[in-house]
Design a protein around this motif. Structure first.
Motif, mmCIF file in Angstrom:
data_model
loop_
_atom_site.group_PDB
_atom_site.id
_atom_site.type_symbol
_atom_site.label_atom_id
_atom_site.label_comp_id
_atom_site.label_asym_id
_atom_site.label_seq_id
_atom_site.Cartn_x
_atom_site.Cartn_y
_atom_site.Cartn_z
ATOM 1 N N LYS A 309 17.451 35.282 40.007
ATOM 2 C CA LYS A 309 18.595 36.002 40.667
ATOM 3 C C LYS A 309 19.619 36.477 39.453
ATOM 4 O O LYS A 309 20.334 35.243 39.020
ATOM 5 N N LEU A 310 19.607 37.198 38.335
ATOM 6 C CA LEU A 310 21.067 37.090 37.628
ATOM 7 C C LEU A 310 21.198 38.212 37.875
ATOM 8 O O LEU A 310 20.544 39.313 37.486
ATOM 9 N N GLY A 311 22.534 38.308 37.859
ATOM 10 C CA GLY A 311 23.314 39.288 38.376
ATOM 11 C C GLY A 311 23.067 39.875 40.603
ATOM 12 O O GLY A 311 22.427 39.197 40.380
ATOM 13 N N GLY A 312 22.358 40.822 40.299
ATOM 14 C CA GLY A 312 21.827 41.851 41.341
ATOM 15 C C GLY A 312 20.446 42.059 41.045
ATOM 16 O O GLY A 312 19.716 42.045 41.791
ATOM 17 N N THR A 313 20.088 41.491 40.080
ATOM 18 C CA THR A 313 18.649 42.012 39.133
ATOM 19 C C THR A 313 17.272 40.145 39.664
ATOM 20 O O THR A 313 17.776 39.412 39.218
ATOM 21 N N GLU A 314 15.749 40.520 40.078
ATOM 22 C CA GLU A 314 15.038 39.321 40.363
ATOM 23 C C GLU A 314 14.442 39.709 38.580
ATOM 24 O O GLU A 314 13.577 40.213 38.548
ATOM 25 N N LEU A 315 14.021 38.423 38.849
ATOM 26 C CA LEU A 315 13.214 37.798 37.607
ATOM 27 C C LEU A 315 12.411 37.038 37.707
ATOM 28 O O LEU A 315 12.915 35.987 38.741
ATOM 29 N N PHE A 316 11.068 36.665 36.720
ATOM 30 C CA PHE A 316 10.494 35.606 37.203
ATOM 31 C C PHE A 316 9.756 34.838 35.315
ATOM 32 O O PHE A 316 10.072 35.409 34.540
ATOM 33 N N ALA A 317 10.410 34.213 35.487
ATOM 34 C CA ALA A 317 9.888 33.379 34.217
ATOM 35 C C ALA A 317 8.643 31.772 34.686
ATOM 36 O O ALA A 317 8.987 31.527 35.850
ATOM 37 N N ILE A 318 8.244 31.444 33.476
ATOM 38 C CA ILE A 318 6.771 31.255 33.049
ATOM 39 C C ILE A 318 7.323 29.856 32.064
ATOM 40 O O ILE A 318 7.037 30.469 30.916
ATOM 41 N N ILE A 319 7.219 29.005 32.385
ATOM 42 C CA ILE A 319 6.843 27.700 31.438
ATOM 43 C C ILE A 319 6.542 26.483 31.622
ATOM 44 O O ILE A 319 6.305 26.206 32.322
ATOM 45 N N PRO A 320 6.369 25.462 30.492
ATOM 46 C CA PRO A 320 5.748 24.064 30.707
ATOM 47 C C PRO A 320 6.147 23.634 31.586
ATOM 48 O O PRO A 320 7.507 23.075 31.656
ATOM 49 N N THR A 321 5.803 22.878 32.464
ATOM 50 C CA THR A 321 6.008 22.366 33.539
ATOM 51 C C THR A 321 7.328 21.351 32.775
ATOM 52 O O THR A 321 6.684 20.588 31.406
#
Length: 353
Positions: A309-321
């Motif tokens: 949650k960035l400010g009021g905005t929801e995101l999803f990120a995918i990175i190498p474990t």
């Protein structure tokens, strides 16, 4: 000259327009995937090419010849159906040779073609087996051999892997693609599986509501989607509604300012920011940066998905474990992190679909 041309192809069922003004050219040796959700018109298009459905408008040309009115057996096409459609009372050899027999091919030539086709799919030793004695993967190969036995100018595949389990699907997917390239066989495949289309095809046709949304290579559609529908359907994507701010800045509906690529001059103020999850980087909080809050962590094996949650905005990120000694390995729900991405990776799309 294109091997296959669809020229303003259309089909209606009653009042429903299933395919509308579809135009496509497929080159010799190219594999093109028709991709889209259920009901988008992709299977109807394939069946029109095969000759099982009569178009309501437009033309189908193969090697420059209009085949729109020809019956299926005169179209020089081979088709693999979703259900394989093997005859349960016939042996593998009889199933593979069925199309040749219908074409009145002589016995000696027919037997040779059957042997060649079964050798191509590595099933020569199962020539006398019955379909019930075969695994799903073997049945799929027999169906493919039957399509190849007639030496088609065009191979048509209708959801050919949908009945296989995940592990077998990957293996057969690779085999079909390798064989198609080896034979330089012009191929049209229908699928609703994005990964399957991205992996197998030279080009994709994304369809929705009977029209093509975008035609291009897998990379073109993934990295440069033409609209919100394509961005959301091909792969996973953060799609954030908002408006344009100053150049290089997007303001989400919740007021979060986000860096982005330059907006096209013709774009209206209302827009959608499209950001692929693997383009987002995550790091421990830097004092000068606005932190994001981790709202969820999903372990996917080699990859990990972070809900943010960035400010009021929801995101999803995918990175190498992260490895055990990485600072991110201890990041759990509720942690504060900084997120970043390159401006050119955050594409602006029209909010109008």
């Amino acid at each position: 000259m294109s091997k296959l041309t669809l020229d303003h192809l259309a089909k209606t069922f009653g009042e429903t327009r299933v395919v509308r003004d579809l135009n496509l050219e497929v080159a010799q040796g190219e594999m093109v995937a028709l991709l889209g959700p259920s009901g988008c018109g992709k299977t109807t298009t394939l069946r029109m090419i095969a000759g099982f459905i009569t178009p309501a408008g437009g033309r189908i040309l193969l090697d420059g010849e209009d085949i729109s009115a020809l019956p299926p057996y005169r179209r020089d096409t081979g088709m693999v159906f979703q259900s394989y459609a093997l005859f349960p009372h016939m042996s593998v050899a009889a199933n593979v040779g069925f199309g040749l027999e219908m074409r009145k091919v002589g016995r000696a030539e027919r037997e040779q073609n059957v042997r060649n086709a079964l050798d191509l799919v590595r099933l020569g030793e199962l020539v006398d087996r019955m379909p019930r004695q075969l695994s799903g993967g073997q049945q799929q190969r027999v169906a493919l051999a039957r399509a190849l036995a007639v030496n088609p100018k065009l191979l048509l595949l209708d959801e050919p892997l949908s009945n296989l389990d995940a592990k077998l699907r990957g293996e057969v997917q690779h085999e079909i693609r390798t064989l198609q390239q080896q034979l330089e066989l012009t191929t049209v495949i229908v699928t609703h599986d994005q990964e399957e289309a991205l992996t197998m095809a030279d080009r994709l046709v994304v369809m929705e509501g009977g029209v093509e949304r975008q035609i291009g290579t897998p990379r073109e559609l993934y990295d440069a989607p033409a609209d919100v529908f394509v961005a959301g359907f091909v792969g996973r994507c953060n799609l954030i509604e908002g408006r344009l701010g100053q150049p290089g800045v997007f303001i989400s509906r919740t007021g979060t300012e986000m860096t982005c690529a330059a907006a096209p001059e013709t774009m209206a103020d209302e827009a959608v920011l499209a950001l692929r999850p693997e383009k987002i980087t995550i790091a421990p909080v830097v004092p000068s940066e606005v932190p994001a809050t981790v709202t969820g962590v999903i372990y996917l094996g080699a990859l990990t998905e972070y809900r943010l949650k960035l400010g009021g905005t929801e995101l999803f990120a995918i990175i190498p474990t992260p490895v055990d000694d990485s600072p991110l390995s201890a990041v759990n729900e509720g942690a504060q992190v900084s997120v970043n991405w390159r401006p050119q990776d955050a594409r602006l799309l029209s909010s109008r679909i």
